[in-house]
Scaffold this motif. Structure first.
Motif, short mmCIF file in Angstrom:
data_model
loop_
_atom_site.label_atom_id
_atom_site.label_comp_id
_atom_site.label_asym_id
_atom_site.label_seq_id
_atom_site.Cartn_x
_atom_site.Cartn_y
_atom_site.Cartn_z
N LEU A 244 1.01 -1.45 0.31
CA LEU A 244 -0.11 -0.11 -0.27
C LEU A 244 0.72 1.14 0.13
CD1 LEU A 244 -2.88 1.33 0.07
CD2 LEU A 244 -3.12 1.15 2.63
N LEU A 245 1.99 0.87 1.12
CA LEU A 245 3.07 2.74 0.63
C LEU A 245 3.39 2.59 -0.72
CD1 LEU A 245 4.60 4.55 2.10
CD2 LEU A 245 5.85 2.98 2.92
N GLN A 246 4.20 1.43 -1.09
CA GLN A 246 4.82 2.09 -2.53
C GLN A 246 3.64 2.01 -3.20
OE1 GLN A 246 7.53 1.17 -3.39
NE2 GLN A 246 7.08 2.30 -5.45
N ARG A 247 2.56 2.15 -3.85
CA ARG A 247 1.75 2.01 -4.63
C ARG A 247 0.86 3.29 -4.06
NH1 ARG A 247 -3.71 0.40 -3.48
NH2 ARG A 247 -3.34 -1.49 -2.00
N SER A 248 1.11 3.56 -2.58
CA SER A 248 0.64 5.25 -2.86
C SER A 248 1.93 6.23 -3.02
CB SER A 248 0.36 5.56 -0.84
OG SER A 248 -0.06 4.70 -0.76
N ARG A 249 3.15 6.19 -2.99
CA ARG A 249 3.94 6.71 -3.87
C ARG A 249 4.58 7.15 -5.22
NH1 ARG A 249 8.63 3.14 0.02
NH2 ARG A 249 8.07 4.34 2.13
N ASP A 250 4.10 5.56 -5.64
CA ASP A 250 3.71 6.29 -6.94
C ASP A 250 2.84 6.89 -7.06
OD1 ASP A 250 5.30 4.28 -6.94
OD2 ASP A 250 4.26 2.47 -7.89
N LEU A 251 1.28 6.13 -7.34
CA LEU A 251 0.29 7.75 -7.40
C LEU A 251 0.98 9.08 -7.17
CD1 LEU A 251 -2.29 8.69 -8.13
CD2 LEU A 251 -2.98 8.08 -5.92
N VAL A 252 1.57 9.29 -6.36
CA VAL A 252 1.83 10.95 -5.77
C VAL A 252 2.82 11.08 -6.96
CG1 VAL A 252 4.03 11.83 -4.53
CG2 VAL A 252 1.53 10.53 -3.66
N THR A 253 3.93 10.40 -7.57
CA THR A 253 4.58 10.68 -8.49
C THR A 253 3.80 10.91 -9.04
OG1 THR A 253 5.79 8.99 -7.35
CG2 THR A 253 6.86 9.97 -10.19
N ASP A 254 3.27 10.25 -9.91
CA ASP A 254 1.72 10.23 -11.24
C ASP A 254 1.02 11.29 -11.27
OD1 ASP A 254 3.27 8.89 -12.19
OD2 ASP A 254 1.59 6.89 -12.05
N VAL A 255 0.29 11.46 -10.01
CA VAL A 255 -0.16 13.21 -10.18
C VAL A 255 1.28 14.40 -10.20
CG1 VAL A 255 -1.53 14.40 -7.78
CG2 VAL A 255 -1.69 11.89 -8.05
N ARG A 256 2.29 13.88 -9.58
CA ARG A 256 2.91 15.52 -9.15
C ARG A 256 3.30 15.18 -10.91
NH1 ARG A 256 6.66 14.12 -5.56
NH2 ARG A 256 5.46 15.24 -4.61
N ALA A 257 3.59 14.67 -11.59
CA ALA A 257 4.00 14.73 -13.08
C ALA A 257 3.04 15.26 -13.54
CB ALA A 257 4.97 13.19 -13.64
N ASP A 258 1.19 14.92 -13.46
CA ASP A 258 0.78 15.58 -13.93
C ASP A 258 0.84 16.73 -13.84
OD1 ASP A 258 -1.91 16.37 -15.69
OD2 ASP A 258 -2.97 14.47 -14.59
N LEU A 259 0.36 16.79 -12.68
CA LEU A 259 1.04 18.78 -13.10
C LEU A 259 1.46 19.54 -13.43
CD1 LEU A 259 -0.91 18.49 -8.93
CD2 LEU A 259 -1.98 18.97 -10.44
N THR A 260 2.95 19.12 -13.03
CA THR A 260 3.83 19.69 -13.44
C THR A 260 3.68 20.20 -15.19
OG1 THR A 260 5.83 18.52 -12.34
CG2 THR A 260 6.80 19.86 -14.02
N ALA A 261 3.30 19.08 -15.34
CA ALA A 261 2.71 19.10 -17.64
C ALA A 261 1.88 20.52 -16.96
CB ALA A 261 2.00 17.96 -17.50
#
Length: 860
Positions: A244-261
């Motif tokens: 669950l922790l690793q999936r949470s980190r992955d989601l945070v990374t993808d959301v941050r990348a989406d917002l950066t774009a």
């Protein structure tokens, strides 16, 4: 030539005792090896359960939040989270929005209300209690303001002339502490009226459109609290938590990348801070338990394999004639070792499989209250399979080597000299050296917790100290018993034939006797040590939290309830007391109510035989000063009291007291103070035996101000105590297994000597000894052996546990230090079991005499 191997399983039935011993030895070895892996994994699961219990339920997964976020950016953040959540196994996110305090809100023409507009997705309304109205689009107003100001359904609030949606529901205000569903939203969703919160009410919108319309109507540019989270099921195992922790980190990374774009990369920092730390602590707890029990588990498995090696030697001696014949006919050492596996392999496999299964099924009995990882169950099965492979290989190897040396090389070496040399070697000095090394490490065991670490640093040598002490004492006792039995031929007690026969039987079986004595002493001592330390740490947690809090719960209040202006609520009157606190002279001064103190305070750990009598003494005026109970007296403690009180006149000394602990302090009765002195006490607290929630509700209903409150459940972090307890529960398990081995060894020893006992018993009965005297003789023999093991094991185990419990204390900075629980129940249990085992073994020995035919015994 293949017939002996094919008939081997059936031939094994000719010696059922060997089969039983082989199966039980394999069972215990596999049980302990499997249990060690499962114990550590269950500790990780229990740590995760503990951490999730103190963490908000929507904080297990990723959390996105930011204060004072621009309103126009909220849709971009929410959309990014919604787009990527499903790809990482998360459901629909729950969005919470809370405005700043909006002063000047008008209800019924009064423009002086202060509200906060709020909205939370999904089950937000389901987790509010609706008292009036419906879920029609609009606003829900808290019942406190609605009832006090007579604001009803249909009222239309406005802010600076901007009309908001109408009130469609009246809900019961969330109070502090809120329900767990609102745990993470406390700063925005709760009005803490007991702490003089300036907000009148939190006004919830029933749906997002209504909330957005209200925000646009008042032109609010920013949102004070913005929060996105997920209500994921609590992970039951450490591996599930890490996933669950690793999936949470992955989601945070993808959301941050989406917002950066989108050019909004630094808008909302996603985070999983609380749960990430929880997983780290749980991993450390599992590793600590595993490292702690690993040496003992390895020793236990090696001892089990050594036991199977002994079984192999016994089998070789019993099958010696057959093995010689097969070797003469051309069978090699490998084939002879295979014959041993063919004959004993099935009971060994069955015993090992049963041991592994028992370790898994009984995990909830002996292990931590957590679920093991599926991978750990697979590793445990692998360990059990490895133990079985090693056992079978060892069985074949020992038989093959002995056959090779004797039948092919012609070297027949008697093991007597070698075993005699091993017996002469001072093993107790080696184990005493290990115990001393462990003792030197034990003094520094709990220093890690003082440095801010959630768990004490593990030192395996420190954790093995109690076991090595017990082992040293057991070996020393066995050596003394061996010497005593060696010299027993000088004993002359023929006037007491039962005693003389018991001594001769013990002397005739010195090796089995000393073996049973070592195992029994080690079993009882290890069991006493494990249970004492494990139960001692759990008891220490209860005691420390009780002394620290002062009662089951402590609620700091204002002067009215302390002075008696506001009466104690009826719901708390029978289980609560009011305590005042003064500081300023270096000594804490507690002002207690002698009539109610023992009802609400945690007095069970106060070492006073008549606390009520002491409280009555300090309630009586003294012309020389203020009568007090002195706590934790030191040479630097002065008699001057703060708050204009006269100097202390000590009535009694106590080492510890609720709220004060062991620090220097005084206890004063409020009946010995006048009104002016009571009025000068700056702090009052309610100590209660009721739960914190019930006490808060009762005091809130009475309008009492509560700036701070604490309960025993939340006062201390219990995980460090539990880790020590889980570690030594495995030591207790080892002691229990050794106890079973000792009992079986005693019964097997009696059974092995059945023909010898039957012949000797039949002869002495023919010579005129009464059956009652013969039974007494066997009970003396077995009782002396078991009694010595019980006495030495109990004394050693309890003593070692008493020395170790305070040193394993993970919170030595809190009083009182850990102490050994009352050992009397354990001692009585061991005595009862010992008496039953001795009675059973004595009955077996006498029964063999009664059922034997003397003529056949003599002919044999």
């Amino acid at each position: 030539m293949t017939k002996p191997w094919r008939a081997a399983p059936k031939a094994a039935l000719s010696s059922p005792l060997t089969l039983i011993v082989a199966a039980v030895t394999s069972l215990l070895a596999c049980f302990l090896g499997t249990a060690a892996v499962l114990q550590a994994s269950a500790a990780g699961g229990a740590a995760i359960a503990y951490q999730t219990g103190i963490t908000c339920p929507d904080s297990y997964g990723p959390v996105f939040g930011k204060g004072n976020i621009p309103v126009q950016d909220i849709p971009a953040v929410t959309g990014a989270v919604q787009r990527h959540a499903g790809a990482h196994g998360f459901g629909t996110p729950v969005v919470g929005q809370y405005t700043t305090v909006l002063p000047g809100t008008q209800f019924n023409g009064d423009p002086h209300y202060k509200i906060r507009l709020a909205y939370r997705d999904q089950a937000g309304l389901d987790n509010l209690t609706l008292q009036q109205g419906s879920r029609a689009p609009g606003l829900w107003l808290g019942n406190v303001v609605a009832d006090a100001e007579h604001i009803g359904i249909g009222a239309k609030p406005s802010i600076r002339g901007d009309v908001l949606p109408p009130v469609t529901g009246i809900y019961r205000d969330l109070v502090d502490p809120p329900p767990r569903w609102w745990c993470s939203q406390q700063s925005g969703a709760v009005v803490d009226r007991l702490a003089n919160d300036p907000i009148d009410s939190i006004v919830f919108a029933t749906d997002r459109k209504t909330f957005d319309d209200a925000i646009r109507a008042i032109g609010l540019p920013k949102m004070q609290y913005f929060h996105i989270s997920f209500y994921e099921p609590a992970p039951a195992t450490l591996s599930a938590a890490e996933d669950l922790l690793q999936r949470s980190r992955d989601l945070v990374t993808d959301v941050r990348a989406d917002l950066t774009a989108q050019g909004l990369g630094n808008l909302v920092p996603g985070d999983v801070p609380t749960f990430e730390r929880s997983v780290q602590i749980a991993r450390q707890a599992q590793d600590n338990v595993f490292v702690s029990i690993l040496p003992l588990a390895l020793i236990s498995v090696l001892v089990g394999c050594a036991g199977l090696g002994t079984v192999a030697l016994q089998w070789y001696q019993r099958r010696h004639a057959q093995l010689r014949l097969l070797s003469a006919r051309g069978s090699g050492p490998g084939a002879l070792g295979g014959l041993a596996v063919a004959e004993l392999g099935l009971p060994i496999l069955l015993g090992g499989a049963l041991g592994a299964a028992a370790a898994r099924l009984l995990l909830g009995v002996y292990g931590p209250p957590g679920a093991p990882d599926p991978d750990a169950e697979l590793r445990a099965g692998t360990v059990a399979a490895g133990v079985l492979v090693v056992s079978l290989a060892l069985l074949a190897l020992i038989v093959a080597v002995r056959a090779h040396r004797e039948f092919e090389l012609g070297r027949v070496r008697r093991g007597g000299n070698r075993m005699r040399l091993l017996g002469y070697f001072p093993w107790e000095l080696a184990t005493a050296g290990m115990a001393w090394l462990g003792w030197t490490r034990l003094a520094h065991y709990s220093t890690g917790s003082r440095l801010g670490n959630p768990l004490p640093q593990v030192d395996p040598l420190a954790l093995t100290y109690p076991v090595f002490v017990v082992l040293t004492v057991g070996l020393l006792t066995a050596r003394l018993a061996w010497l005593a039995l060696h010299a027993s031929h000088r004993a002359r007690f023929w006037s007491r034939p039962a005693l003389q026969l018991a001594i001769r039987r013990l002397a005739g079986a010195r090796a089995p006797v000393t073996g049973v004595l070592v195992i029994g002493t080690l079993a009882i001592g290890t069991l006493a040590t494990g249970l004492g330390i494990a139960n001692g740490q759990e008891a220490a947690l209860d005691t420390k939290s009780a002394i620290f809090v002062g009662g089951n719960a402590r609620l700091d209040t204002d002067s009215p309830i302390g002075m008696g202006t506001v009466a104690m609520p009826a719901a708390l009157a029978g289980t609560s007391t009011v305590v005042g606190e003064l500081t300023g002279t270096g000594s804490v001064v507690l002002v207690v109510d002698p009539a109610t103190f023992t009802k609400g305070a945690a007095v069970g750990d106060i070492p006073a035989t008549d606390l009520d009598g002491l409280l009555r003494k300090i309630s009586q005026p003294d012309p020389h000063g203020t009568p007090v109970i002195r706590i934790g007296h030191t040479a630097k403690q002065r008699a001057q009291l703060p708050g204009g009180l006269r100097d202390a006149v000590t009535v009694a000394d106590l080492p510890v007291f609720p709220m004060i602990g062991t620090s220097p302090g005084y206890v004063v009765s409020r009946t010995a103070l006048d009104h002016e002195q009571l009025d000068g006490i700056p702090k009052w607290s309610v100590l209660t035996g009721a739960s914190l929630a019930d006490a808060t509700t009762a005091l809130r209903a009475a309008g009492v101000f509560i700036p701070n409150r604490i309960s025993r459940e939340t006062a201390l972090d219990g995980l460090p105590f539990f880790v020590v307890s889980w570690t030594f529960s495995f030591v207790a398990l080892l002691g229990a297994v050794l106890g079973v081995v000792a009992i079986l060894a005693l019964l097997v020893a009696v059974e092995v000597r059945r023909r010898q006992n039957a012949l000797a018993g039949a002869l002495v009965l023919r010579m005129g000894m009464r059956p009652r005297t013969l039974l007494a003789s066997h009970l003396m023999e077995l009782g002396a052996l078991s009694g010595l093991a019980i006495v030495v094991g109990v004394v050693c185990g309890v003593s070692v546990a008493g020395l170790s419990v305070p040193r394993f204390d993970p919170a030595t900075f809190l009083a009182p230090r850990s102490e050994l629980p009352d050992p009397l129940p354990f001692v009585l249990t061991v005595l009862v079991v010992g008496v039953l085992v001795v009675a059973l073994a004595g009955w077996i020995a006498v029964r063999s005499v009664r059922t034997a035919r003397t003529a056949e015994l003599i002919r044999a």
